[in-house]
Design a protein around this motif. Structure first.
Motif, PDB file in Angstrom:
ATOM      1  N   ASN A 360     -26.141 -47.599  42.439  1.00 29.92           N
ATOM      2  CA  ASN A 360     -26.533 -46.399  41.718  1.00 29.92           C
ATOM      3  C   ASN A 360     -25.860 -45.214  42.403  1.00 29.92           C
ATOM      4  O   ASN A 360     -26.037 -45.009  43.616  1.00 29.92           O
ATOM      5  CB  ASN A 360     -28.050 -46.204  41.736  1.00 29.92           C
ATOM      6  N   SER A 395     -24.951 -39.071  46.153  1.00 32.99           N
ATOM      7  CA  SER A 395     -25.804 -40.130  46.679  1.00 32.99           C
ATOM      8  C   SER A 395     -25.285 -41.474  46.193  1.00 32.99           C
ATOM      9  O   SER A 395     -24.868 -41.608  45.033  1.00 32.99           O
ATOM     10  CB  SER A 395     -27.257 -39.954  46.226  1.00 32.99           C
ATOM     11  N   TYR A 397     -26.531 -45.606  46.369  1.00 34.92           N
ATOM     12  CA  TYR A 397     -27.570 -46.567  46.730  1.00 34.92           C
ATOM     13  C   TYR A 397     -27.148 -47.959  46.265  1.00 34.92           C
ATOM     14  O   TYR A 397     -26.568 -48.119  45.181  1.00 34.92           O
ATOM     15  CB  TYR A 397     -28.909 -46.197  46.088  1.00 34.92           C
ATOM     16  N   TYR A 398     -27.447 -48.951  47.104  1.00 37.98           N
ATOM     17  CA  TYR A 398     -27.151 -50.346  46.728  1.00 37.98           C
ATOM     18  C   TYR A 398     -28.407 -51.185  46.935  1.00 37.98           C
ATOM     19  O   TYR A 398     -29.042 -51.125  47.998  1.00 37.98           O
ATOM     20  CB  TYR A 398     -26.013 -50.919  47.569  1.00 37.98           C
ATOM     21  N   THR A 399     -28.753 -51.973  45.930  1.00 39.34           N
ATOM     22  CA  THR A 399     -29.920 -52.838  45.986  1.00 39.34           C
ATOM     23  C   THR A 399     -29.492 -54.296  45.936  1.00 39.34           C
ATOM     24  O   THR A 399     -28.776 -54.715  45.005  1.00 39.34           O
ATOM     25  CB  THR A 399     -30.874 -52.541  44.811  1.00 39.34           C
ATOM     26  N   SER A 409     -32.770 -52.330  49.905  1.00 43.90           N
ATOM     27  CA  SER A 409     -31.861 -51.331  49.350  1.00 43.90           C
ATOM     28  C   SER A 409     -31.414 -50.389  50.460  1.00 43.90           C
ATOM     29  O   SER A 409     -32.203 -50.020  51.342  1.00 43.90           O
ATOM     30  CB  SER A 409     -32.521 -50.539  48.220  1.00 43.90           C
ATOM     31  N   LEU A 410     -30.141 -50.012  50.421  1.00 43.58           N
ATOM     32  CA  LEU A 410     -29.552 -49.089  51.392  1.00 43.58           C
ATOM     33  C   LEU A 410     -28.956 -47.913  50.645  1.00 43.58           C
ATOM     34  O   LEU A 410     -28.463 -48.041  49.516  1.00 43.58           O
ATOM     35  CB  LEU A 410     -28.462 -49.794  52.210  1.00 43.58           C
ATOM     36  N   GLY A 411     -28.983 -46.747  51.277  1.00 37.65           N
ATOM     37  CA  GLY A 411     -28.459 -45.576  50.598  1.00 37.65           C
ATOM     38  C   GLY A 411     -27.984 -44.505  51.558  1.00 37.65           C
ATOM     39  O   GLY A 411     -28.407 -44.444  52.715  1.00 37.65           O
ATOM     40  N   SER A 413     -26.799 -40.168  51.299  1.00 40.40           N
ATOM     41  CA  SER A 413     -26.674 -38.978  50.460  1.00 40.40           C
ATOM     42  C   SER A 413     -26.073 -37.853  51.289  1.00 40.40           C
ATOM     43  O   SER A 413     -26.261 -37.772  52.506  1.00 40.40           O
ATOM     44  CB  SER A 413     -28.030 -38.544  49.893  1.00 40.40           C
ATOM     45  N   THR A 449     -30.811 -43.858  54.250  1.00 38.87           N
ATOM     46  CA  THR A 449     -32.116 -44.443  53.928  1.00 38.87           C
ATOM     47  C   THR A 449     -31.994 -45.955  53.795  1.00 38.87           C
ATOM     48  O   THR A 449     -30.935 -46.493  53.437  1.00 38.87           O
ATOM     49  CB  THR A 449     -32.681 -43.878  52.613  1.00 38.87           C
ATOM     50  N   ALA A 450     -33.104 -46.625  54.092  1.00 38.24           N
ATOM     51  CA  ALA A 450     -33.210 -48.062  53.879  1.00 38.24           C
ATOM     52  C   ALA A 450     -34.635 -48.367  53.448  1.00 38.24           C
ATOM     53  O   ALA A 450     -35.586 -47.766  53.949  1.00 38.24           O
ATOM     54  CB  ALA A 450     -32.859 -48.837  55.147  1.00 38.24           C
ATOM     55  N   LYS A 462     -35.816 -43.476  57.136  1.00 37.73           N
ATOM     56  CA  LYS A 462     -34.843 -42.460  56.766  1.00 37.73           C
ATOM     57  C   LYS A 462     -34.379 -41.721  58.007  1.00 37.73           C
ATOM     58  O   LYS A 462     -35.197 -41.374  58.871  1.00 37.73           O
ATOM     59  CB  LYS A 462     -35.451 -41.470  55.769  1.00 37.73           C
TER      60      LYS A 462
END
Length: 496
Positions: A360, A395, A397-399, A409-411, A413, A449-450, A462
């Motif tokens: 995303n 941002s 994000y990968y799930t 999920s990792l992200g 931003s 974030t995770a 975070k």
């Protein structure tokens, strides 16, 4: 800081839904107005240095309750009511603001005479709103009609204390140079202000589909506004009351062209108003200022709404901005005239890609140019403070959806802010004016974030400001505050 936000959805029959929402926040913190300025430049001191008094505080509480009731008469018509209550209280006690525009100016060697201030605010806000929406045809024209009524009451009480101009002295570059006081002084009450604001609105809007590709929007709103300022001064036991009434009509128009099903071009115009304080040269209340907003843009939802791309350009003009009247050599800022003008030009770009192989992606860019285009008080062409010229956010994000990593999920931003100024605009009508704009450095911030979802639990971590970037925000209270350094946080969310 504590925060709770419950919500309940009640199905009251097949056609009626009631959504009950509430929230409560209590925020208690040490009052901190930042690093201050010398000669309208940010002080070169560590971000961790605190220039206030250890016992100072700013205690705030917020609470609200909202009930949204929606009734569907049929597939085309529905009635919605939103009724809400909001309360806000704040008790602030501590030092005055450091810098060039405070009660005392910092000297070039860093010496600063600290003052003490105190104030209390209690605000109660009530609103109810009814919206009737429906779809129907007149011949081959399809209509989406909105008719609404709204009423609100905002009651704000403010207690101001007489400030202590001289509490002690410090040197911002060397806090050990002078002994610092630690006692809590007693301040006497100065003024108590009761400022109720009553608003009523009736509005109608129709979106007409002339063809499958062209839609027209037209609407108008009638407004009734009544505001009062009741100021009681303790030292003289006197009371001053001013009232303002306004009954403006505000229209809006728009056109939408959809060359394809998921692509649209639009242009719109909207008119709004804002109430003014003060009186004119004859002692009459100042009428409201009217604001014209123009927008043009492009919107698209592609690949089953997995990819969204929007571009909007806008111009906002307050062509009758209230400013101090200069007639007959007047210097009283409460005597005003509607002769100023502020123009805002901007562009916003948004891009999002959702559910693409687990990714995303969201990105945006905003450009804002706000200046005085007409003023006898400020230099035409000068910028307004606090609004960045350029803002970029992104941002990713990968799930994970397979194997042992499913639910993880990792992200990351990022935020980039550029072209922001603090301070106060220079007044061209005041000789030796000590007001200046304060340029703030550009900065970029990265967050990581995770999260892991297990049944009805979500565990998250975070890291904010991952690379410990240094940047500053300026506020209307003339404070210049550095952004927070690297921060770590963890959370657990349970869905019941």
């Amino acid at each position: 800081r504590y925060y709770i936000n419950p919500s309940f959805l009640i199905n009251a029959g097949k056609k009626t839904q009631v959504l009950v929402e509430g929230d409560y926040l209590t925020d208690k913190r040490t009052l901190d107005y930042g690093v201050g300025t010398i000669n309208f430049k940010i002080n070169n001191i560590p971000r961790s240095r605190f220039l206030g008094i250890p016992w100072s505080y700013n205690n705030a509480q917020e609470g609200s309750a909202t009930v949204t009731t929606t009734h569907h008469f049929n597939n085309d018509w529905q009635l919605r009511n939103i009724t809400a209550f909001y309360n806000y209280t704040d008790d602030l006690f501590g030092t005055t603001r450091p810098g060039d525009n405070g009660s005392t100016t910092m000297e070039s060697n860093g010496n600063w005479i600290r003052g003490v201030q105190r104030g209390k605010v209690n605000e109660n806000y009530y609103i109810t709103q009814f919206d009737l929406t429906g779809k129907f045809y007149t011949g081959s024209f399809k209509h989406q009609l909105l008719f609404g009524l709204s009423g609100s009451e905002d009651m704000t009480n403010t207690l101001a204390y007489n400030p202590l101009v001289v509490y002690d002295s410090i040197n911002v570059f060397n806090l050990k140079e002078y002994p610092q006081r630690s006692d809590v002084p007693t301040l006497s009450q100065q003024t108590f202000t009761n400022a109720p604001l009553t608003l009523f609105g009736a509005y109608v809007q129709d979106l007409v589909s002339l063809t499958e590709k062209i839609k027209l929007l037209a609407g108008v709103r009638y407004n009734y506004a009544e505001t009062k300022s009741d100021v009681f001064t303790y030292s003289s036991a006197t009371e001053a009351v001013t009232k303002i009434h306004a009954q403006p009509f505000t229209p809006r128009f728009g056109i939408v062209y959809e060359p394809e099903q998921n692509i649209s071009l639009f242009a719109s115009y909207a008119n709004s108003f804002t109430l003014n304080t003060g009186v004119d040269t004859s002692g009459k209340a100042i009428p409201p200022s009217f604001i014209n907003q123009y927008e043009i843009g492009f919107k698209s939802d592609l690949f089953n709404k997995r990819l969204t791309f929007n571009v909007t350009g806008y111009r906002i003009v307050n062509s009758n901005l209230a400013q101090t009247s200069l007639a007959n050599g007047n210097t009283n800022s409460n005597i005003k005239e509607l002769e100023g003008q502020v123009t805002v030009d901007g562009v916003e770009v948004e891009l999002s890609a959702r559910h693409i192989n687990g990714f995303n992606i969201i990105g945006g860019y905003s450009f804002n140019h706000t200046i005085f285009t007409k003023s006898d008080t400020y230099k035409p062409g000068s910028s307004l403070q606090y609004t960045p010229s350029n803002t970029v956010n992104a941002s990713v994000y990968y799930t994970f959806s397979k194997n042992d990593l499913k639910g993880l999920s990792l992200g990351a931003s990022g935020l980039y802010v550029a072209g922001m100024e603090g301070g106060k605009e220079t007044r061209v009508t005041v000789a030796n004016d000590n007001r200046r704009l304060i340029p703030l450095p550009d900065f970029a911030q990265i967050d990581f974030t995770a999260a892991y979802t297990y049944r009805k639990l979500v565990f998250g971590i975070k890291v904010s400001n991952l690379f410990d970037a240094l940047g500053y925000y300026a506020h209307e209270d003339e404070s210049v505050n550095p952004i927070a350094p690297r921060e770590y946080s963890a959370s657990v969310i349970c869905y019941l």
